[in-house]
Write an enzyme that holds these catalytic residues in place. Structure first.
Site, PDB file in Angstrom:
ATOM      1  N   ALA A  86       3.668  14.366   3.244  1.00  0.00           N
ATOM      2  CA  ALA A  86       2.046  14.121   3.212  1.00  0.00           C
ATOM      3  C   ALA A  86       2.035  12.731   4.024  1.00  0.00           C
ATOM      4  CB  ALA A  86       1.544  13.977   2.146  1.00  0.00           C
ATOM      5  N   GLY A  87       1.969  12.573   5.327  1.00  0.00           N
ATOM      6  CA  GLY A  87       2.024  11.527   6.015  1.00  0.00           C
ATOM      7  C   GLY A  87       0.505  11.367   6.198  1.00  0.00           C
ATOM      8  N   TRP A 127       8.716   4.877   3.673  1.00  0.00           N
ATOM      9  CA  TRP A 127       8.215   4.041   4.692  1.00  0.00           C
ATOM     10  C   TRP A 127       7.295   3.139   4.397  1.00  0.00           C
ATOM     11  CZ3 TRP A 127       7.738   9.518   6.247  1.00  0.00           C
ATOM     12  CH2 TRP A 127       8.950  10.139   6.744  1.00  0.00           C
ATOM     13  N   ILE A 128       7.224   2.317   3.003  1.00  0.00           N
ATOM     14  CA  ILE A 128       6.201   1.674   2.611  1.00  0.00           C
ATOM     15  C   ILE A 128       6.591   0.152   3.210  1.00  0.00           C
ATOM     16  CG2 ILE A 128       5.101   0.986   0.389  1.00  0.00           C
ATOM     17  CD1 ILE A 128       4.819   3.755   0.991  1.00  0.00           C
ATOM     18  N   THR A 129       5.467  -0.532   3.761  1.00  0.00           N
ATOM     19  CA  THR A 129       5.729  -1.825   4.530  1.00  0.00           C
ATOM     20  C   THR A 129       5.826  -2.849   3.468  1.00  0.00           C
ATOM     21  OG1 THR A 129       4.688  -0.803   6.333  1.00  0.00           O
ATOM     22  CG2 THR A 129       5.125  -3.265   6.005  1.00  0.00           C
ATOM     23  N   PHE A 150       0.962  -1.211  -0.002  1.00  0.00           N
ATOM     24  CA  PHE A 150       0.224   0.163  -0.065  1.00  0.00           C
ATOM     25  C   PHE A 150       0.929   1.392   0.223  1.00  0.00           C
ATOM     26  CE2 PHE A 150      -3.444   2.793   1.939  1.00  0.00           C
ATOM     27  CZ  PHE A 150      -4.585   2.133   1.231  1.00  0.00           C
ATOM     28  N   GLU A 177      -0.742   3.769   9.998  1.00  0.00           N
ATOM     29  CA  GLU A 177      -2.240   3.941   9.573  1.00  0.00           C
ATOM     30  C   GLU A 177      -2.871   5.179  10.212  1.00  0.00           C
ATOM     31  OE1 GLU A 177      -2.212   2.275   7.200  1.00  0.00           O
ATOM     32  OE2 GLU A 177      -1.290   0.290   7.673  1.00  0.00           O
ATOM     33  N   THR A 206       2.117   6.856   1.666  1.00  0.00           N
ATOM     34  CA  THR A 206       2.663   7.875   2.573  1.00  0.00           C
ATOM     35  C   THR A 206       3.760   8.696   1.861  1.00  0.00           C
ATOM     36  OG1 THR A 206       2.269   6.628   4.711  1.00  0.00           O
ATOM     37  CG2 THR A 206       4.090   8.316   4.824  1.00  0.00           C
TER      38      THR A 206
END
Length: 382
Positions: free
Chosen positions: A130-131, A156-158, A123, A360, A126
């Site tokens: 713009a968090g 910071w994309i998981t 997903f 989230e 982020t």
């Protein structure tokens, strides 16, 4: 006490989830944390179990998990490794987005592969600037014939380091839009993000999109659906994942602390016989029970489509992650110097709990959203 609120089927699932976590996850989580990587065979085992596709409807090959069963999976895995719940989170958000909003062509191309775990979804929303403020994304989709030209950066994309397909959010003709971008798209650069505070084995990465071309047919839903419908719908499951993962961290912190209290002697007395330690354990136990009930209420509201489901999910994420942070901090205190060592898991619980308060939507954002709803609810009461 918790189990009495679950159906017989949910109890069976929970037993299986906990057995898997206890044997396949918890014993190795510290090693993964130090290596900043989750072994591929663990991801494959989750896929073979059908749990990566757990939320997909049975007619699409999934297990048809309700929101509570999905929560139980995250709770059990979270007790072993917070990082691994990141995979359940982002992959499930991608899967549900395509199942609920995708075109027939998108479903034919991607849905079965996601359900089986043959490809991993991530997903990509982020951005550094713009968090939680997702309405001000700078990523741009520009029309180029039958294609879109994608430019921007996501941070910071998981599980982005191993993902095969990204759901990327940005602007198309000024409208919030979500677009599917495969990892092998020319112009996409994936850079591993190392040395994070927590979720160290969750394969975080930075995504740079430099004139990436994808078909316009990769737009999910339609332009304008990106934030208000697609992202918010998926985030229900993302926040459920976080809230229940926080329950897992609370459980692990309490269990480890009770074991320590029953085995550690200071000044000739077991910690378990010292009033202040008993007080810590009592507070941790009570907070865990309260978090369980809030999380259960939220997922039941999601399942029954209650009008206040969104607010309950926000509350569950806020409360459970907050209490996980407190429980993990108490666990560190009870363990003393051992709680600050990276080889026994307590410091990992502490660091991962903090991440749950950020992802989230930060807990501050949750408060803003909940507070707005409360004001609206009581606006006409005098």
């Amino acid at each position: 006490m918790f189990n009495r609120f679950l159906s017989a089927v949910q109890q069976e699932w929970l037993q299986e989830f906990e057995q898997f976590s206890a044997t396949e996850v918890a014993p190795y989580a510290d090693k993964w944390d130090l290596a900043e990587a989750t072994p591929a065979h663990v991801v494959q085992k989750l896929a073979r179990k059908g749990w990566l596709g757990g939320l997909a409807r049975t007619e699409n090959g999934g297990s048809g998990f309700d929101a509570t069963t999905f929560g139980l999976l995250n709770m059990a895995i979270g007790a072993g490794s917070g990082s691994l719940t990141g995979l359940l989170n982002v992959h499930s958000m991608m899967l549900k987005t395509i199942e609920d909003w995708g075109t027939q062509e998108q479903k034919q191309r991607f849905l079965a592969l996601l359900v089986k775990g043959e490809i991993i979804g991530a997903f990509a929303q982020t951005e550094i600037s713009a968090g939680g403020d997702s309405k001000n994304l700078s990523t741009q989709f520009e029309e180029y014939g039958d294609e879109l030209n994608v430019n921007g950066q996501k941070s910071w994309i998981t599980f982005a380091q191993i993902a095969d397909l990204f759901l990327v959010f940005g602007k198309y003709q000024g409208l919030d839009t979500a677009v599917l971008v495969p990892k092998d798209t020319p112009g996409l650069k994936i850079t591993a993000k190392k040395n994070m505070l927590g979720f160290r084995s969750a394969y975080l990465a930075i995504l740079d999109f430099n004139d990436c071309r994808v078909p316009k047919a990769n737009i999910v839903g339609k332009p304008g659906f990106g934030q208000n419908l697609i992202s918010n719908s998926a985030l229900d499951y993302g926040r459920i994942s976080v809230a229940w993962a926080a329950l897992g961290i609370q459980q692990a912190a309490l269990a480890a602390s009770a074991h320590r209290a029953n085995s550690r002697v200071t000044f000739g007395t077991l910690l378990a016989d010292q009033g202040i330690i008993r007080g810590y354990l009592a507070e941790m136990s009570g907070s865990l029970l309260a978090s369980q009930l809030i999380c259960l209420s939220a997922t039941k509201a999601k399942e029954t489509k209650d009008e206040d489901a969104l607010v309950q999910i926000l509350q569950a994420k806020l409360f459970a992650s907050h209490e996980a942070g407190i429980a993990a901090a108490k666990a560190v205190q009870i363990h003393g110097g051992h709680g600050c060592d990276e080889i026994n898991g307590i410091s990992r619980l502490y660091r991962d709990a903090k991440i749950l308060q950020v992802v989230e939507g930060s807990n501050e954002l949750q408060k803003m959203l909940i507070g707005k709803e409360v004001c609206n609810r009581y606006r006409y009461i005098r």
